[in-house]
Scaffold this motif. Structure first.
Motif, PDB file in Angstrom:
ATOM      1  N   LYS A  26      46.402  15.321  35.623  1.00 55.12           N
ATOM      2  CA  LYS A  26      46.185  15.335  34.172  1.00 55.12           C
ATOM      3  C   LYS A  26      45.686  16.689  33.688  1.00 55.12           C
ATOM      4  O   LYS A  26      45.421  16.866  32.511  1.00 55.12           O
ATOM      5  N   ARG A  27      45.536  17.643  34.614  1.00 62.38           N
ATOM      6  CA  ARG A  27      44.994  18.958  34.236  1.00 62.38           C
ATOM      7  C   ARG A  27      45.449  20.021  35.222  1.00 62.38           C
ATOM      8  O   ARG A  27      45.871  19.699  36.331  1.00 62.38           O
ATOM      9  N   PHE A  28      45.338  21.273  34.798  1.00 61.97           N
ATOM     10  CA  PHE A  28      45.594  22.405  35.680  1.00 61.97           C
ATOM     11  C   PHE A  28      44.475  22.441  36.710  1.00 61.97           C
ATOM     12  O   PHE A  28      43.300  22.285  36.372  1.00 61.97           O
ATOM     13  N   VAL A  29      44.835  22.656  37.987  1.00 56.28           N
ATOM     14  CA  VAL A  29      43.813  22.688  39.031  1.00 56.28           C
ATOM     15  C   VAL A  29      44.201  23.666  40.141  1.00 56.28           C
ATOM     16  O   VAL A  29      45.371  23.775  40.494  1.00 56.28           O
ATOM     17  N   ILE A  30      43.203  24.394  40.622  1.00 53.39           N
ATOM     18  CA  ILE A  30      43.333  25.210  41.831  1.00 53.39           C
ATOM     19  C   ILE A  30      42.215  24.733  42.749  1.00 53.39           C
ATOM     20  O   ILE A  30      41.045  24.782  42.370  1.00 53.39           O
ATOM     21  N   ARG A  31      42.580  24.232  43.932  1.00 57.27           N
ATOM     22  CA  ARG A  31      41.597  23.698  44.881  1.00 57.27           C
ATOM     23  C   ARG A  31      41.659  24.461  46.197  1.00 57.27           C
ATOM     24  O   ARG A  31      42.748  24.753  46.686  1.00 57.27           O
ATOM     25  N   ALA A  68      35.748  34.734  42.602  1.00 54.11           N
ATOM     26  CA  ALA A  68      34.556  35.224  41.895  1.00 54.11           C
ATOM     27  C   ALA A  68      33.959  34.178  40.948  1.00 54.11           C
ATOM     28  O   ALA A  68      32.844  34.363  40.449  1.00 54.11           O
ATOM     29  N   MET A  69      34.658  33.085  40.706  1.00 54.24           N
ATOM     30  CA  MET A  69      34.171  32.054  39.777  1.00 54.24           C
ATOM     31  C   MET A  69      33.092  31.195  40.437  1.00 54.24           C
ATOM     32  O   MET A  69      33.237  30.762  41.575  1.00 54.24           O
ATOM     33  N   ASN A  70      32.018  30.943  39.687  1.00 53.25           N
ATOM     34  CA  ASN A  70      30.935  30.097  40.187  1.00 53.25           C
ATOM     35  C   ASN A  70      31.418  28.688  40.514  1.00 53.25           C
ATOM     36  O   ASN A  70      31.021  28.115  41.525  1.00 53.25           O
ATOM     37  N   CYS A  71      32.269  28.133  39.663  1.00 50.29           N
ATOM     38  CA  CYS A  71      32.765  26.769  39.892  1.00 50.29           C
ATOM     39  C   CYS A  71      33.593  26.693  41.181  1.00 50.29           C
ATOM     40  O   CYS A  71      33.543  25.688  41.898  1.00 50.29           O
ATOM     41  N   PHE A  72      34.317  27.748  41.486  1.00 46.57           N
ATOM     42  CA  PHE A  72      35.143  27.759  42.696  1.00 46.57           C
ATOM     43  C   PHE A  72      34.264  27.803  43.936  1.00 46.57           C
ATOM     44  O   PHE A  72      34.563  27.158  44.942  1.00 46.57           O
ATOM     45  N   ALA A  73      33.163  28.526  43.858  1.00 37.53           N
ATOM     46  CA  ALA A  73      32.234  28.594  44.986  1.00 37.53           C
ATOM     47  C   ALA A  73      31.467  27.273  45.135  1.00 37.53           C
ATOM     48  O   ALA A  73      31.300  26.766  46.245  1.00 37.53           O
ATOM     49  N   LYS A  74      31.029  26.716  44.023  1.00 41.42           N
ATOM     50  CA  LYS A  74      30.200  25.510  44.063  1.00 41.42           C
ATOM     51  C   LYS A  74      31.002  24.233  44.297  1.00 41.42           C
ATOM     52  O   LYS A  74      30.646  23.400  45.128  1.00 41.42           O
TER      53      LYS A  74
END
Length: 95
Positions: A26-31, A68-74
């Motif tokens: 339902k959304r764009f996602v990079i995991r 570099a994104m905080n959300c990607f690290a966390k």
């Protein structure tokens, strides 16, 4: 003899076709868990437009930005529920 080559070609084609995964969200996602899996992701944006992209192509093109994104690290992922981010739009797969 031609039948043997035809069968081998069909088997090879089947293997190639099954090498890529696809996910509908339902959304764009990079995991982080999808990196290297050759996944094609399709989602519907807020305007109900269907958008598809190659997860690996988008990640590899903007690896330093995601890392570099905080959300990607966390959370080990980056999402956008409205649309494909402007910096990734050139990598959307045209249907």
């Amino acid at each position: 003899m031609d039948n043997i080559y035809e069968i081998k070609l069909k088997q090879l084609n089947y293997i190639i076709m099954t090498k890529s995964n696809s996910i509908t969200t339902k959304r764009f996602v990079i995991r982080q868990s999808l990196i290297g899996t050759n996944t094609i992701i399709t989602f519907k944006n807020k305007k109900n437009e269907s958008v598809s992209y190659s997860h690996d192509d988008v990640y590899n093109a903007h690896k330093s930005r995601f890392d570099a994104m905080n959300c990607f690290a966390k959370y080990k992922s980056y999402t956008n529920s409205n649309n494909i981010p402007a910096f990734c739009r050139d990598l959307a797969i045209q249907s």
